[in-house]
Design a protein around this motif. Structure first.
Motif, PDB file in Angstrom:
ATOM      1  N   PRO A  76      23.532   4.887  13.319  1.00 13.94           N
ATOM      2  CA  PRO A  76      24.487   4.170  12.461  1.00 13.94           C
ATOM      3  C   PRO A  76      25.404   3.260  13.265  1.00 13.94           C
ATOM      4  N   LEU A  77      25.825   2.186  12.621  1.00  9.91           N
ATOM      5  CA  LEU A  77      26.751   1.226  13.219  1.00  9.91           C
ATOM      6  C   LEU A  77      27.939   1.016  12.301  1.00  9.91           C
ATOM      7  N   ARG A  78      29.029   0.525  12.870  1.00 16.08           N
ATOM      8  CA  ARG A  78      30.174   0.056  12.094  1.00 16.08           C
ATOM      9  C   ARG A  78      30.128  -1.468  12.123  1.00 16.08           C
ATOM     10  N   VAL A  79      29.926  -2.058  10.951  1.00 19.06           N
ATOM     11  CA  VAL A  79      29.688  -3.499  10.871  1.00 19.06           C
ATOM     12  C   VAL A  79      30.689  -4.134   9.915  1.00 19.06           C
ATOM     13  N   VAL A  80      31.259  -5.258  10.332  1.00 20.27           N
ATOM     14  CA  VAL A  80      32.137  -6.060   9.478  1.00 20.27           C
ATOM     15  C   VAL A  80      31.401  -7.354   9.161  1.00 20.27           C
ATOM     16  N   HIS A  81      31.282  -7.661   7.870  1.00 24.62           N
ATOM     17  CA  HIS A  81      30.644  -8.884   7.407  1.00 24.62           C
ATOM     18  C   HIS A  81      31.726  -9.821   6.874  1.00 24.62           C
ATOM     19  N   LEU A  82      31.923 -10.935   7.537  1.00 20.93           N
ATOM     20  CA  LEU A  82      32.873 -11.941   7.074  1.00 20.93           C
ATOM     21  C   LEU A  82      32.095 -12.946   6.238  1.00 20.93           C
ATOM     22  N   CYS A 131      25.273  -9.752   0.047  1.00 22.07           N
ATOM     23  CA  CYS A 131      25.270  -8.601   0.961  1.00 22.07           C
ATOM     24  C   CYS A 131      23.868  -8.297   1.512  1.00 22.07           C
ATOM     25  N   THR A 132      23.102  -9.352   1.770  1.00 20.85           N
ATOM     26  CA  THR A 132      21.742  -9.163   2.283  1.00 20.85           C
ATOM     27  C   THR A 132      21.732  -8.417   3.612  1.00 20.85           C
ATOM     28  N   MET A 133      22.575  -8.847   4.565  1.00 19.81           N
ATOM     29  CA  MET A 133      22.588  -8.189   5.863  1.00 19.81           C
ATOM     30  C   MET A 133      23.144  -6.778   5.773  1.00 19.81           C
ATOM     31  N   ALA A 134      24.088  -6.549   4.877  1.00 17.70           N
ATOM     32  CA  ALA A 134      24.611  -5.192   4.698  1.00 17.70           C
ATOM     33  C   ALA A 134      23.518  -4.259   4.180  1.00 17.70           C
ATOM     34  N   ARG A 135      22.702  -4.740   3.252  1.00 12.83           N
ATOM     35  CA  ARG A 135      21.580  -3.943   2.753  1.00 12.83           C
ATOM     36  C   ARG A 135      20.582  -3.664   3.880  1.00 12.83           C
ATOM     37  N   TYR A 136      20.333  -4.659   4.711  1.00  9.71           N
ATOM     38  CA  TYR A 136      19.399  -4.482   5.829  1.00  9.71           C
ATOM     39  C   TYR A 136      19.903  -3.402   6.786  1.00  9.71           C
ATOM     40  N   VAL A 137      21.175  -3.485   7.162  1.00  6.68           N
ATOM     41  CA  VAL A 137      21.733  -2.514   8.100  1.00  6.68           C
ATOM     42  C   VAL A 137      21.659  -1.109   7.515  1.00  6.68           C
ATOM     43  N   GLN A 138      22.014  -0.956   6.232  1.00  2.00           N
ATOM     44  CA  GLN A 138      22.008   0.363   5.637  1.00  2.00           C
ATOM     45  C   GLN A 138      20.589   0.920   5.534  1.00  2.00           C
ATOM     46  N   ALA A 139      19.614   0.036   5.290  1.00  2.00           N
ATOM     47  CA  ALA A 139      18.227   0.488   5.177  1.00  2.00           C
ATOM     48  C   ALA A 139      17.651   0.897   6.522  1.00  2.00           C
ATOM     49  N   THR A 140      17.994   0.173   7.575  1.00  2.00           N
ATOM     50  CA  THR A 140      17.429   0.456   8.897  1.00  2.00           C
ATOM     51  C   THR A 140      18.267   1.430   9.710  1.00  2.00           C
ATOM     52  N   ARG A 141      19.546   1.573   9.324  1.00  2.00           N
ATOM     53  CA  ARG A 141      20.458   2.473  10.031  1.00  2.00           C
ATOM     54  C   ARG A 141      21.272   3.268   9.013  1.00  2.00           C
ATOM     55  N   PRO A 142      20.605   4.199   8.308  1.00  2.00           N
ATOM     56  CA  PRO A 142      21.303   4.964   7.267  1.00  2.00           C
ATOM     57  C   PRO A 142      22.544   5.658   7.819  1.00  2.00           C
ATOM     58  N   GLY A 143      23.593   5.681   7.012  1.00  2.00           N
ATOM     59  CA  GLY A 143      24.845   6.284   7.437  1.00  2.00           C
ATOM     60  C   GLY A 143      25.800   5.321   8.086  1.00  2.00           C
ATOM     61  N   SER A 144      25.392   4.057   8.250  1.00  2.00           N
ATOM     62  CA  SER A 144      26.308   3.054   8.802  1.00  2.00           C
ATOM     63  C   SER A 144      27.490   2.862   7.863  1.00  2.00           C
ATOM     64  N   HIS A 145      28.637   2.580   8.446  1.00  2.00           N
ATOM     65  CA  HIS A 145      29.838   2.277   7.667  1.00  2.00           C
ATOM     66  C   HIS A 145      30.126   0.785   7.805  1.00  2.00           C
ATOM     67  N   GLN A 146      30.144   0.091   6.664  1.00  2.00           N
ATOM     68  CA  GLN A 146      30.250  -1.353   6.688  1.00  2.00           C
ATOM     69  C   GLN A 146      31.375  -1.831   5.776  1.00  2.00           C
ATOM     70  N   LEU A 147      31.962  -2.952   6.183  1.00  2.00           N
ATOM     71  CA  LEU A 147      32.991  -3.621   5.393  1.00  2.00           C
ATOM     72  C   LEU A 147      32.561  -5.064   5.204  1.00  2.00           C
TER      73      LEU A 147
END
Length: 302
Positions: A95-101, A106-122
């Motif tokens: 998992p990663l902590r990712v901030v999307h400005l 939310c395409t990249m947020a969906r990608y991160v969550q799918a490939t790295r479940p449990g990531s916390h994103q804003l």
């Protein structure tokens, strides 16, 4: 307003997908025709030959593309390039902590969550109505996995804690232009403050010949981060057309020089060139870093 300018040709991205995936959430009912939002209108365009694909068009500008069933499919070339870097920030599935400005679909947020479940994103999105709609339409992860905050990207970034993110992704547009206040050295220093030591900054820079903006943005990222690369299609880097340049900044010396990144970029569906070191310096040329305008003198006459 957050949005995307893209050089998408509909190419499917499959070659760099990690094996760990999470299924998307429940997809809502998608509208036909334009829908009013706070900053104008949004429309979801469908292709009869691609039943799972949706392009989110914001005020006439293609802003995001999503596969409703497969969040790891990225059709916009610049997102494929960003994903090639994100895939190497940490071991696969971690998992990663990712901030999307700039959130949009939310395409990249969906990608991160799918490939790295449990990531916390804003995800920070200027348009509050759009933020509510995409949650309903696209089955996005709920808080705390994905929080969507409305507001100006720079103002909200300034409120985040120091060393609180592994990755910051800037994908902010007003129409086809990135607002200047999120392109300056001062803004980039704020990004560096929010990143953990060794964190990674990715910026989507859309530009047209002679690429003056992309060159000055590369100089700006290089004024803050030790390691910088630029990625784009070769024709774009040669200044032949409008398109996207992805800029990456980090303090890590092992990430951007790694042969694995070079191989991943070469294997993308669309030809991609990666500039670093001398090639990047030649691309930047005499361009200087972008700066905030000087503060007005409030002292008044003496």
């Amino acid at each position: 307003m957050a949005g995307r300018a893209s050089s998408s040709r509909g190419a499917r991205s499959a070659s760099h997908r990690p094996p760990t995936r999470a299924r998307p959430g429940t997809i809502g009912t998608l509208p036909d025709g334009p829908v009013p939002v706070a900053t104008g209108t949004v429309e979801l365009r469908r292709d009869p030959d691609d039943p799972n694909g949706v392009t989110l068009v914001l005020n006439g500008v293609p802003s995001s593309h999503l596969d409703l069933q497969d969040p790891t499919r990225l059709d916009f070339e610049y997102m494929q390039q960003m994903a090639a870097v994100v895939d190497r920030v940490a071991p696969p599935g971690e998992p990663l902590r990712v901030v999307h400005l700039g959130a949009a679909g939310c395409t990249m947020a969906r990608y991160v969550q799918a490939t790295r479940p449990g990531s916390h994103q804003l995800a920070i999105e200027l348009d509050s109505t759009l933020a509510e709609l995409v949650r309903t339409w696209f089955g996005l992860p709920r808080s705390p996995l994905l929080r969507i905050r409305t507001g100006d990207a720079r103002a909200e970034l300034s409120r985040l804690a120091t060393a609180s993110a592994d990755v910051v992704i800037r994908d902010v547009f007003a129409g086809s232009v990135t607002p200047r206040h999120v392109t300056t050295r001062e803004f980039t220093a704020e990004v560096a403050r929010v990143l953990v030591p060794g964190g990674v900054y990715l910026a989507n820079c859309a530009d047209r010949p002679p690429l003056d903006v992309a060159r000055s943005e590369a100089a700006t990222v290089g004024a803050v981060f030790r390691e910088v690369v630029a990625m784009a299609e070769p024709a774009q880097l040669r200044g032949r057309r409008y398109g996207n340049v992805v800029l990456v900044g980090t303090e890590r010396t092992d990430l951007l020089d790694a042969p694995g990144l070079e191989r991943a970029v070469r294997s993308l569906p669309a030809p991609t060139r990666l500039l670093r070191s001398d090639e990047l310096r030649a691309f930047v040329g005499a361009a200087g870093a972008r700066r905030d305008p000087p503060e007005p003198d409030a002292s008044g006459p003496s």
